[in-house]
Design an enzyme around this catalytic site. Structure first.
Site, PDB file in Angstrom:
ATOM      1  N   ARG A  78      18.771 -31.812  49.256  1.00 42.23           N
ATOM      2  CA  ARG A  78      18.290 -32.443  48.016  1.00 42.23           C
ATOM      3  C   ARG A  78      17.047 -31.710  47.533  1.00 42.23           C
ATOM      4  O   ARG A  78      16.889 -31.408  46.365  1.00 42.23           O
ATOM      5  CB  ARG A  78      18.009 -33.938  48.230  1.00 42.23           C
ATOM      6  N   ASP A 102      16.740 -29.544  23.514  1.00 43.92           N
ATOM      7  CA  ASP A 102      18.070 -29.536  24.120  1.00 43.92           C
ATOM      8  C   ASP A 102      18.817 -28.357  23.502  1.00 43.92           C
ATOM      9  O   ASP A 102      19.158 -28.365  22.327  1.00 43.92           O
ATOM     10  CB  ASP A 102      18.759 -30.876  23.813  1.00 43.92           C
ATOM     11  N   LYS A 116      28.741 -27.900  29.255  1.00 43.75           N
ATOM     12  CA  LYS A 116      29.296 -27.340  28.026  1.00 43.75           C
ATOM     13  C   LYS A 116      29.373 -25.807  28.124  1.00 43.75           C
ATOM     14  O   LYS A 116      30.030 -25.311  29.001  1.00 43.75           O
ATOM     15  CB  LYS A 116      28.477 -27.833  26.837  1.00 43.75           C
TER      16      LYS A 116
HETATM   17  C1  LIG Z   1      26.937 -33.447  26.658  1.00 42.55           C
HETATM   18  C2  LIG Z   1      25.554 -33.397  26.164  1.00 42.55           C
HETATM   19  C3  LIG Z   1      24.508 -34.026  26.853  1.00 42.55           C
HETATM   20  C4  LIG Z   1      24.746 -34.844  28.102  1.00 42.55           C
HETATM   21  O1  LIG Z   1      25.142 -34.050  29.170  1.00 42.55           O
HETATM   22  P1  LIG Z   1      26.104 -34.544  30.363  1.00 42.55           P
HETATM   23  O2  LIG Z   1      26.301 -33.307  31.161  1.00 42.55           O
HETATM   24  O3  LIG Z   1      27.355 -35.074  29.737  1.00 42.55           O
HETATM   25  O4  LIG Z   1      25.367 -35.619  31.089  1.00 42.55           O
HETATM   26  C5  LIG Z   1      23.239 -33.901  26.343  1.00 42.55           C
HETATM   27  N1  LIG Z   1      22.993 -33.215  25.224  1.00 42.55           N
HETATM   28  C6  LIG Z   1      23.968 -32.615  24.524  1.00 42.55           C
HETATM   29  C7  LIG Z   1      23.635 -31.868  23.281  1.00 42.55           C
HETATM   30  C8  LIG Z   1      25.278 -32.686  24.960  1.00 42.55           C
HETATM   31  O5  LIG Z   1      26.247 -32.104  24.254  1.00 42.55           O
END
Ligand SMILES: *Cc1c(COP(=O)(O)O)cnc(C)c1O
Length: 370
Positions: A48, A174, A199
């Site tokens: 961890r 993000d 993604k």
């Molecule tokens: C999918 C996504 C998230 C969340 O991520 P997870 O891996 O599904 O927890 C956060 N921000 C954006 C822009 C996303 O497309």
């Protein structure tokens, strides 16, 4: 080193004292033996806290974003949770209104119960000055996505980060939609760059993960503490998958972008499409059909090759309906106010032959109005 070279080599340098693997081994060990009580072997104690496969990935991610420290988590939302735990009760966060639905839910349904306060506002384009009016003495963080989801608005990260710096706030970007291939927020003055690695970074729809990258040492030591204390770390196997996916990031992004340009050109020629949102890079496109809810759903269900699915950024094209899927949890009035109409479709253009994708879109557009 250029980014495509970094993505292939950083973190995966062969260890000639061992076997010289050219691929990072998957270290499954949950704990690490030591010869002396107070000397962890090579810095590893317990997985961890730190794991060699995850460490290799974290070095790679730090290099791609031109940061100095990276942290890998079990999901994008776990990464977000860690970032929010930098704050304390009573703190205020200014958030771009058009955020990922799960981010909005985490903020409004979970963290608001623990005394964090959020203002969701549109500070895109020439509305940036709203930031100065919204920031107050309790504000500690600005949170944004660029391009936004699903309207794909591009924000001026440099100017926003300048305002953040002036007010001594942490600016979080993000970067899931743009990836470090098209945008490196740390170079533009942001403090934290965050990813859902699920993604584009992994890119193959077979791993859920998240990451944070920073430059600042103090911020890094707080995040290192939180990563271990909270425990939502990425597994060794997922770390390996992500390292594998990253090797082709540059070439995948080029093709996603190429295909998206061609799909947009096709959509522009169709009379049932009122509006197309495409920032001109990456593979995400959204468009508004001049159709009612029933017909819009029929369009989606008529697609044969393109899967209807949440998520994005994968080799296969995925389409979704924000109003009933990713953004369904936003109350109707609020949803319409931010422009998420019933006819809005979000398309993640994959790596298939673009003519096959266009053919699929064409036949579905004919189906839904017939
Ligand atoms: C999918 C996504 C998230 C969340 O991520 P997870 O891996 O599904 O927890 C956060 N921000 C954006 C822009 C996303 O497309």
């Amino acid at each position: 080193m250029k980014i495509s070279t970094k993505s292939i080599h950083i973190g995966g340098e062969p260890n000639f004292k061992n076997s010289g693997d050219v691929v990072v081994p998957i270290h499954l060990s949950s704990t690490f033996a030591r010869e002396r009580v107070n000397q962890p072997t090579a810095g590893y104690e317990y997985s961890r806290t730190g794991n060699p496969t995850r460490k290799a990935l974290e070095r790679n991610l730090a290099a791609l974003e031109n940061g100095r420290y990276a942290f890998a988590y079990s999901s994008g939302l776990a990464a977000e949770t860690n970032a929010l735990f930098l704050l304390k009760q009573g703190d205020h966060i200014v958030v771009i209104d058009d955020v990922y639905g799960g981010t909005r839910r985490l903020f409004t349904q979970v963290f608001s119960k623990f005394g964090l306060n959020f203002s969701f506002i549109d500070f895109s384009g020439d509305k940036i000055n709203i930031l100065n009016e919204t920031i107050n003495k309790k504000t500690k963080m600005i949170w944004l996505e660029s391009p936004t989801n699903p309207l794909l608005k591009v924000l001026d990260i440099e100017k926003i980060a300048q305002i953040g710096r002036k007010c001594r706030l942490i600016t979080v970007v993000d970067n899931t939609f743009a990836t470090p291939i098209y945008q490196r927020p740390l170079e533009l003055g942001a403090d934290i760059v965050l990813h859902s690695t699920t993604k584009y970074l992994n890119g193959h729809s077979d791993s859920v993960g998240g990451a944070i990258v920073v430059k600042d040492k103090k911020l890094a030591s707080k995040l290192l503490y939180l990563q271990n204390a909270i425990g939502a770390v990425l597994s060794p196997f997922d770390s390996y998958l992500l390292l594998r996916g990253l090797k082709t990031l540059t070439i995948r992004m080029q093709k996603h972008s190429d295909n998206a340009h061609k799909v947009v050109k096709f959509l522009q020629s169709n009379t049932h499409i009122k509006k197309i949102n495409y920032p001109g890079f990456s593979g995400m496109v959204s468009f508004e059909l001049d159709l009612n809810l029933r017909q819009s759903i029929r369009f989606l269900e008529s697609l044969k090759l393109i899967h209807i699915a949440e998520s994005l950024g994968a080799v296969e094209s995925l389409v979704e309906h924000p109003a009933t899927m990713t953004h369904a949890s936003i109350p109707y009035g609020e949803r319409i106010k931010i422009g998420l109409h019933d006819g809005l479709i979000r398309l993640s253009v994959g790596l298939e032959d673009v003519n096959d994708l266009i053919q699929d879109l064409r036949q579905a557009l004919q189906q839904c109005v017939s």
